[in-house]
Design an enzyme around this catalytic site. Structure first.
Site, PDB file in Angstrom:
ATOM      1  N   ARG A 116      45.697  35.459  38.131  1.00  0.00           N
ATOM      2  CA  ARG A 116      46.561  35.629  36.962  1.00  0.00           C
ATOM      3  C   ARG A 116      48.047  35.472  37.294  1.00  0.00           C
ATOM      4  O   ARG A 116      48.878  35.415  36.393  1.00  0.00           O
ATOM      5  CB  ARG A 116      46.307  36.992  36.313  1.00  0.00           C
ATOM      6  CG  ARG A 116      44.858  37.180  35.872  1.00  0.00           C
ATOM      7  CD  ARG A 116      44.688  38.472  35.110  1.00  0.00           C
ATOM      8  NE  ARG A 116      43.285  38.753  34.863  1.00  0.00           N
ATOM      9  CZ  ARG A 116      42.841  39.809  34.177  1.00  0.00           C
ATOM     10  NH1 ARG A 116      43.706  40.667  33.668  1.00  0.00           N
ATOM     11  NH2 ARG A 116      41.554  40.005  34.011  1.00  0.00           N
TER      12      ARG A 116
ATOM     13  N   HIS B  28      43.209  29.557  43.596  1.00  0.00           N
ATOM     14  CA  HIS B  28      44.167  30.632  43.345  1.00  0.00           C
ATOM     15  C   HIS B  28      44.676  31.289  44.632  1.00  0.00           C
ATOM     16  O   HIS B  28      45.198  32.388  44.582  1.00  0.00           O
ATOM     17  CB  HIS B  28      43.577  31.700  42.428  1.00  0.00           C
ATOM     18  CG  HIS B  28      42.956  31.146  41.180  1.00  0.00           C
ATOM     19  ND1 HIS B  28      43.680  30.465  40.225  1.00  0.00           N
ATOM     20  CD2 HIS B  28      41.663  31.153  40.753  1.00  0.00           C
ATOM     21  CE1 HIS B  28      42.864  30.081  39.253  1.00  0.00           C
ATOM     22  NE2 HIS B  28      41.642  30.474  39.543  1.00  0.00           N
TER      23      HIS B  28
ATOM     24  N   PRO C 169      45.590  47.326  40.403  1.00  0.00           N
ATOM     25  CA  PRO C 169      45.320  48.227  41.528  1.00  0.00           C
ATOM     26  C   PRO C 169      46.333  49.365  41.577  1.00  0.00           C
ATOM     27  O   PRO C 169      47.529  49.157  41.363  1.00  0.00           O
ATOM     28  CB  PRO C 169      45.456  47.314  42.747  1.00  0.00           C
ATOM     29  CG  PRO C 169      45.176  45.947  42.232  1.00  0.00           C
ATOM     30  CD  PRO C 169      45.704  45.927  40.824  1.00  0.00           C
ATOM     31  N   GLU C 170      45.835  50.553  41.832  1.00  0.00           N
ATOM     32  CA  GLU C 170      46.696  51.725  41.938  1.00  0.00           C
ATOM     33  C   GLU C 170      46.838  52.112  43.409  1.00  0.00           C
ATOM     34  O   GLU C 170      46.376  51.402  44.305  1.00  0.00           O
ATOM     35  CB  GLU C 170      46.127  52.858  41.097  1.00  0.00           C
ATOM     36  CG  GLU C 170      46.033  52.502  39.619  1.00  0.00           C
ATOM     37  CD  GLU C 170      45.534  53.648  38.763  1.00  0.00           C
ATOM     38  OE1 GLU C 170      45.660  54.819  39.173  1.00  0.00           O
ATOM     39  OE2 GLU C 170      45.020  53.374  37.658  1.00  0.00           O
TER      40      GLU C 170
END
Length: 298
Positions: A131, A112, A2-3
């Protein structure tokens, strides 16, 4: 990863539901993500009142009354999911922080979900990161920018401090390609691969140009191009690539407006026609894919 627009979108959604709330319970379900969680993180969060949020580059800071700020980074696949306690569907958190009555179609993820907070006002917020490249840490409110992950970061591109003179000064004498320079968080905070490609296209600047050659008319075009593409992406709720989704479980849709990113071989939207356009090209710079138009970007 994500930016800035995606992080800003998530932060606004969290601000809409958490600011003013007291965290009733907090739970960490593992020792850490990319790095270990700070000792006693759950205990520090319990009983804290959320005073607001701040974004610095690609990081979010949840500010707590009389306690350090909670620094949050989403990593490659992290997302914050908020819902009302006892309500399985995820409520809609708009990109501008507005909470609507629309009901989402996603049940709150359990797999998660590594950190969970519940508030006295009935909100449940989970940090989901398959992740595990995200992170959480504490930073003293009075010294947030001195945190090791934030220190030395450049100006925020949407603030007044980022202007043509500031960019020219940062690029002066730099012998790296302009695309690589703009990804350097010491030059400008929060820019990532997608939006640098898009901004360079709008400014008509080849990504391979040396950064030192950009000051002047090119920088005068580049600064507003950066600001415009970021503002449009925030308004669209960001882009949804791979694992990224918004805080409400929905996806952003700015990817539908990409001019060059991930459009290799397709005609440039500025060229007169497909017969005169060589097509959008792709090259690799510093391990990242760069997309650009060889004809309109010089």
């Amino acid at each position: 990863m994500p930016e800035l627009p995606e992080v800003e979108t998530v932060m606004r959604g969290l601000d809409a539901v958490l600011t003013g709330e007291v965290i009733r319970t907090a739970e960490t379900r593992r020792d850490g993500l990319r790095w270990p969680f700070p000792d006693g993180m759950a205990a520090m969060l319990q009983g804290a009142r959320v005073e607001g949020f701040r974004r610095r580059g690609k990081y979010m800071l949840m500010r707590l009354a009389d306690r350090p700020s909670l620094l949050i980074h989403l990593g490659m696949s992290g997302r914050m999911v908020a819902r009302r306690l006892g309500a399985p569907p995820v409520p809609s958190l708009g990109p501008h922080g507005a909470v609507s009555d629309a009901r989402g179609h996603n049940s709150p993820p359990e797999a998660h979900e590594h950190v969970v907070m519940e508030t006295e006002g009935g909100w449940r917020v989970g940090f989901v990161d398959p992740r595990r490249f995200g992170c959480m840490d504490f930073a003293p409110r009075e010294a947030e920018d001195s945190h090791p992950l934030l220190v030395g970061m450049g100006p925020e591109p949407l603030e007044e401090g980022f202007d043509v003179p500031a960019l020219e000064a940062a690029l002066a004498g730099r012998r790296t390609p302009i695309k690589v320079a703009l990804l350097d968080q010491r030059i400008v905070a929060g820019l990532g691969n997608i939006y640098v490609c898009e901004a360079l296209f709008r400014a008509g600047i080849a990504p391979t140009r040396l950064a030192a050659t950009v000051p002047g008319p090119d920088a005068t075009r580049l600064v507003p191009a950066i600001k415009a593409v970021l503002q449009e992406a925030i308004a669209a709720g960001g882009s949804s690539l791979r694992d990224y989704v918004r805080a409400d479980g929905e996806v952003g849709f700015f990817q539908e407006r990409f001019d060059v990113y991930d459009r290799e071989g397709q005609p440039c939207r500025l060229c007169p026609g497909p017969d005169s356009c060589p097509g959008i090209a792709r090259l690799v710079q510093s391990g990242r894919s760069t997309f650009y138009c060889p004809q309109t970007q010089t």
